[in-house]
Design an enzyme around this catalytic site. Structure first.
Site, PDB file in Angstrom:
ATOM      1  N   LYS A 162       8.895  -6.528  -7.800  1.00 58.52           N
ATOM      2  CA  LYS A 162       8.487  -7.756  -7.020  1.00 58.52           C
ATOM      3  C   LYS A 162       7.014  -7.774  -6.953  1.00 58.52           C
ATOM      4  O   LYS A 162       6.307  -8.718  -7.116  1.00 58.52           O
ATOM      5  CB  LYS A 162       9.240  -8.033  -5.998  1.00 58.52           C
ATOM      6  CG  LYS A 162      10.868  -7.850  -6.073  1.00 58.52           C
ATOM      7  CD  LYS A 162      11.627  -8.362  -4.934  1.00 58.52           C
ATOM      8  CE  LYS A 162      11.492  -7.244  -3.845  1.00 58.52           C
ATOM      9  NZ  LYS A 162      12.128  -5.748  -4.164  1.00 58.52           N
TER      10      LYS A 162
ATOM     11  N   ARG B 133      16.103 -12.458   2.284  1.00 62.96           N
ATOM     12  CA  ARG B 133      17.072 -11.314   1.845  1.00 62.96           C
ATOM     13  C   ARG B 133      18.387 -11.220   2.550  1.00 62.96           C
ATOM     14  O   ARG B 133      19.060 -10.119   2.437  1.00 62.96           O
ATOM     15  CB  ARG B 133      16.250  -9.896   1.690  1.00 62.96           C
ATOM     16  CG  ARG B 133      15.693  -9.367   2.581  1.00 62.96           C
ATOM     17  CD  ARG B 133      15.191  -7.932   2.639  1.00 62.96           C
ATOM     18  NE  ARG B 133      13.626  -7.800   2.159  1.00 62.96           N
ATOM     19  CZ  ARG B 133      13.329  -6.748   1.671  1.00 62.96           C
ATOM     20  NH1 ARG B 133      13.974  -5.861   0.957  1.00 62.96           N
ATOM     21  NH2 ARG B 133      11.982  -6.810   1.462  1.00 62.96           N
TER      22      ARG B 133
ATOM     23  N   ARG C 234       6.033   5.868  -6.691  1.00 60.24           N
ATOM     24  CA  ARG C 234       5.005   4.798  -6.433  1.00 60.24           C
ATOM     25  C   ARG C 234       3.937   5.416  -5.239  1.00 60.24           C
ATOM     26  O   ARG C 234       4.290   6.182  -4.506  1.00 60.24           O
ATOM     27  CB  ARG C 234       5.752   3.862  -5.579  1.00 60.24           C
ATOM     28  CG  ARG C 234       4.650   2.582  -5.008  1.00 60.24           C
ATOM     29  CD  ARG C 234       5.279   1.315  -4.744  1.00 60.24           C
ATOM     30  NE  ARG C 234       6.529   1.676  -3.518  1.00 60.24           N
ATOM     31  CZ  ARG C 234       7.257   0.579  -3.081  1.00 60.24           C
ATOM     32  NH1 ARG C 234       6.935  -0.709  -3.694  1.00 60.24           N
ATOM     33  NH2 ARG C 234       8.198   0.769  -2.244  1.00 60.24           N
TER      34      ARG C 234
ATOM     35  N   ARG D 153       4.766   5.870   0.376  1.00 61.49           N
ATOM     36  CA  ARG D 153       5.471   5.132   1.452  1.00 61.49           C
ATOM     37  C   ARG D 153       6.563   5.959   2.114  1.00 61.49           C
ATOM     38  O   ARG D 153       7.440   6.560   1.489  1.00 61.49           O
ATOM     39  CB  ARG D 153       6.075   3.708   1.015  1.00 61.49           C
ATOM     40  CG  ARG D 153       4.924   2.492   1.586  1.00 61.49           C
ATOM     41  CD  ARG D 153       5.514   1.387   0.741  1.00 61.49           C
ATOM     42  NE  ARG D 153       6.808   0.969   1.067  1.00 61.49           N
ATOM     43  CZ  ARG D 153       7.257  -0.239   0.751  1.00 61.49           C
ATOM     44  NH1 ARG D 153       6.701  -1.079   0.092  1.00 61.49           N
ATOM     45  NH2 ARG D 153       8.572  -0.585   0.937  1.00 61.49           N
TER      46      ARG D 153
ATOM     47  N   ARG E 295      18.489   1.828   1.131  1.00 62.08           N
ATOM     48  CA  ARG E 295      18.178   0.694   0.900  1.00 62.08           C
ATOM     49  C   ARG E 295      18.885  -0.227  -0.186  1.00 62.08           C
ATOM     50  O   ARG E 295      19.001  -1.355  -0.218  1.00 62.08           O
ATOM     51  CB  ARG E 295      16.574   0.426   0.500  1.00 62.08           C
ATOM     52  CG  ARG E 295      15.665   0.938   1.593  1.00 62.08           C
ATOM     53  CD  ARG E 295      14.202   1.751   1.306  1.00 62.08           C
ATOM     54  NE  ARG E 295      13.335   0.656   0.450  1.00 62.08           N
ATOM     55  CZ  ARG E 295      12.493   0.946  -0.024  1.00 62.08           C
ATOM     56  NH1 ARG E 295      11.883   2.207  -0.175  1.00 62.08           N
ATOM     57  NH2 ARG E 295      11.412   0.048  -0.877  1.00 62.08           N
TER      58      ARG E 295
HETATM   59  P1  AP5 Z   1       6.776  -2.393  -6.927  1.00 59.18           P
HETATM   60  O1  AP5 Z   1       6.203  -3.710  -7.425  1.00 59.18           O
HETATM   61  O2  AP5 Z   1       6.017  -2.178  -5.683  1.00 59.18           O
HETATM   62  O3  AP5 Z   1       8.306  -2.933  -6.533  1.00 59.18           O
HETATM   63  P2  AP5 Z   1       8.835  -3.822  -5.331  1.00 59.18           P
HETATM   64  O4  AP5 Z   1      10.060  -4.659  -5.932  1.00 59.18           O
HETATM   65  O5  AP5 Z   1       8.167  -4.757  -4.736  1.00 59.18           O
HETATM   66  O6  AP5 Z   1       9.644  -2.808  -4.378  1.00 59.18           O
HETATM   67  P3  AP5 Z   1       9.616  -2.722  -2.797  1.00 59.18           P
HETATM   68  O7  AP5 Z   1       9.740  -1.433  -2.144  1.00 59.18           O
HETATM   69  O8  AP5 Z   1       8.028  -2.906  -2.287  1.00 59.18           O
HETATM   70  O9  AP5 Z   1      10.454  -3.640  -2.271  1.00 59.18           O
HETATM   71  P4  AP5 Z   1      11.416  -3.756  -0.993  1.00 59.18           P
HETATM   72  O10 AP5 Z   1      11.879  -5.078  -1.290  1.00 59.18           O
HETATM   73  O11 AP5 Z   1      12.202  -2.522  -0.756  1.00 59.18           O
HETATM   74  O12 AP5 Z   1      10.069  -3.437   0.087  1.00 59.18           O
HETATM   75  P5  AP5 Z   1       9.410  -4.345   0.984  1.00 59.18           P
HETATM   76  O13 AP5 Z   1       8.141  -3.965   1.411  1.00 59.18           O
HETATM   77  O14 AP5 Z   1       9.709  -5.892   0.715  1.00 59.18           O
HETATM   78  O15 AP5 Z   1       7.423  -1.467  -8.089  1.00 59.18           O
HETATM   79  C1  AP5 Z   1       7.740  -0.085  -7.653  1.00 59.18           C
HETATM   80  C2  AP5 Z   1       6.838   1.043  -8.134  1.00 59.18           C
HETATM   81  O16 AP5 Z   1       7.325   0.977  -9.506  1.00 59.18           O
HETATM   82  C3  AP5 Z   1       5.361   1.139  -8.214  1.00 59.18           C
HETATM   83  O17 AP5 Z   1       5.105   2.058  -8.413  1.00 59.18           O
HETATM   84  C4  AP5 Z   1       5.226   0.165  -9.753  1.00 59.18           C
HETATM   85  O18 AP5 Z   1       3.905   0.540 -10.270  1.00 59.18           O
HETATM   86  C5  AP5 Z   1       6.273   0.624 -10.572  1.00 59.18           C
HETATM   87  N1  AP5 Z   1       6.746  -0.423 -11.506  1.00 59.18           N
HETATM   88  C6  AP5 Z   1       7.008  -1.892 -11.300  1.00 59.18           C
HETATM   89  N2  AP5 Z   1       7.246  -2.390 -12.463  1.00 59.18           N
HETATM   90  C7  AP5 Z   1       7.694  -1.384 -13.229  1.00 59.18           C
HETATM   91  C8  AP5 Z   1       7.986  -1.529 -14.563  1.00 59.18           C
HETATM   92  N3  AP5 Z   1       8.477  -2.592 -15.233  1.00 59.18           N
HETATM   93  N4  AP5 Z   1       8.092  -0.462 -15.542  1.00 59.18           N
HETATM   94  C9  AP5 Z   1       7.867   0.885 -14.734  1.00 59.18           C
HETATM   95  N5  AP5 Z   1       7.038   0.875 -13.402  1.00 59.18           N
HETATM   96  C10 AP5 Z   1       7.136  -0.214 -12.801  1.00 59.18           C
HETATM   97  O19 AP5 Z   1      10.237  -4.267   2.395  1.00 59.18           O
HETATM   98  C11 AP5 Z   1      10.518  -3.057   3.110  1.00 59.18           C
HETATM   99  C12 AP5 Z   1      11.267  -2.990   4.327  1.00 59.18           C
HETATM  100  O20 AP5 Z   1      10.729  -3.936   5.067  1.00 59.18           O
HETATM  101  C13 AP5 Z   1      12.772  -3.354   4.052  1.00 59.18           C
HETATM  102  O21 AP5 Z   1      13.453  -2.151   3.464  1.00 59.18           O
HETATM  103  C14 AP5 Z   1      12.852  -3.943   5.305  1.00 59.18           C
HETATM  104  O22 AP5 Z   1      13.246  -2.645   6.542  1.00 59.18           O
HETATM  105  C15 AP5 Z   1      11.924  -4.729   5.750  1.00 59.18           C
HETATM  106  N6  AP5 Z   1      12.148  -6.045   5.308  1.00 59.18           N
HETATM  107  C16 AP5 Z   1      11.068  -6.660   4.371  1.00 59.18           C
HETATM  108  N7  AP5 Z   1      11.456  -8.039   4.311  1.00 59.18           N
HETATM  109  C17 AP5 Z   1      12.536  -8.003   4.953  1.00 59.18           C
HETATM  110  C18 AP5 Z   1      13.310  -9.456   5.321  1.00 59.18           C
HETATM  111  N8  AP5 Z   1      13.206 -10.540   4.508  1.00 59.18           N
HETATM  112  N9  AP5 Z   1      14.603  -9.225   6.259  1.00 59.18           N
HETATM  113  C19 AP5 Z   1      14.799  -7.931   6.961  1.00 59.18           C
HETATM  114  N10 AP5 Z   1      13.958  -6.964   6.533  1.00 59.18           N
HETATM  115  C20 AP5 Z   1      12.939  -7.083   5.623  1.00 59.18           C
END
Ligand code: AP5
Length: 213
Positions: free
Chosen positions: A14, A88, A127, A160, A171
């Site tokens: 994402k 989410r 990552r 992270r 997760r």
């Molecule tokens: P990346 O682009 O970083 O993936 P992402 O989908 O953004 O992953 P996140 O871990 O950030 O998502 P998340 O939803 O768990 O975390 P968030 O920070 O939102 O890519 C991942 C890796 O793969 C990178 O190294 C990239 O280079 C590589 N990559 C990408 N695309 C690729 C491809 N096509 N091929 C190969 N490699 C690739 O949330 C974290 C925490 O916050 C949650 O667990 C929760 O506790 C809390 N939180 C956040 N939002 C909420 C909410 N709305 N409600 C409740 N809690 C929340």
């Protein structure tokens, strides 16, 4: 106002897709990044958020929705917003619909990034994230020019705390239980644009741009 949602499991890409849409004029709102900012500020709320995030649990709907409300209120004017990681839960989605309705608008598209669990574990295990600007790299698929150093600002790249295999699995379970029901919710509204996120980074980005055109 234009509102696009990036939906998909942790590590589906994402944030990586958001980078290219930000270049197209979308304001990127990542609730994960907003929550990590609270942790960095070491507020009492930040301590509670950290405990939940480190265990792979969600932060409460109330806290997250309030943060999004504040960002939208401070944005002002006509904008193109890209929501990454929000909503989410079904409760967040319903409240969000109400917020947009009160602004006289609604969600334009929901981009669903689909990716298998084993690929996700490899992506998140490799990552690396800039401690300052949040830029995301991967040791194999998208390495920084100099290992451990951000290309943008020269700051340290970290792994992270929630990117260890045990927390990633947790997760993924939470995603399946609490976020995956949003797929049916938005499908019923005719908003889902599915994207095969198992392709290369460039291919996924091009597919998303193509589908949004
Ligand atoms: P990346 O682009 O970083 O993936 P992402 O989908 O953004 O992953 P996140 O871990 O950030 O998502 P998340 O939803 O768990 O975390 P968030 O920070 O939102 O890519 C991942 C890796 O793969 C990178 O190294 C990239 O280079 C590589 N990559 C990408 N695309 C690729 C491809 N096509 N091929 C190969 N490699 C690739 O949330 C974290 C925490 O916050 C949650 O667990 C929760 O506790 C809390 N939180 C956040 N939002 C909420 C909410 N709305 N409600 C409740 N809690 C929340």
């Amino acid at each position: 106002m234009t509102a696009i949602i990036l939906l998909g499991p942790p590590g589906a890409g994402k944030g990586t897709v958001a980078e290219v849409l930000a270049e197209k004029g979308y304001t990127h709102i990542s609730t994960g990044a907003l929550l990590r900012e609270q942790i960095r500020l070491e507020t009492p709320l930040g301590m509670d958020i950290k405990a939940r995030m480190d265990q792979g649990r969600f932060v409460s709907d109330r806290v997250v929705v309030e943060m999004v409300r504040e960002v939208l209120a401070s944005a002002g004017g006509e904008k193109k917003f890209l929501f990454d990681g929000f909503p989410r839960t079904l409760a967040q989605a319903e409240i969000f619909d109400g917020i947009l309705q009160s602004e006289g608008t609604s969600i334009d598209e929901v981009i669903l990034l689909e990716c298998a669990d084993d690929a996700i574990i490899e992506r998140l295990s490799g990552r690396r994230t800039c401690i300052k600007c949040g830029m995301v790299y991967h040791v194999k698929y998208n390495p920084a020019s100099s290992a451990g150093v951000c290309d943008i600002d020269g700051c340290e790249l970290i792994h992270r705390p929630d990117d260890n295999v045990e927390t990633i699995r947790k997760r993924l379970d939470v995603y399946a239980e609490r976020t995956a029901p949003l797929i049916a919710y938005y499908k019923a509204k005719g908003l889902i644009l599915p994207v095969d996120a198992s392709q290369s980074i460039d291919a996924v980005r091009s597919t998303v741009l193509e589908k949004l055109r």
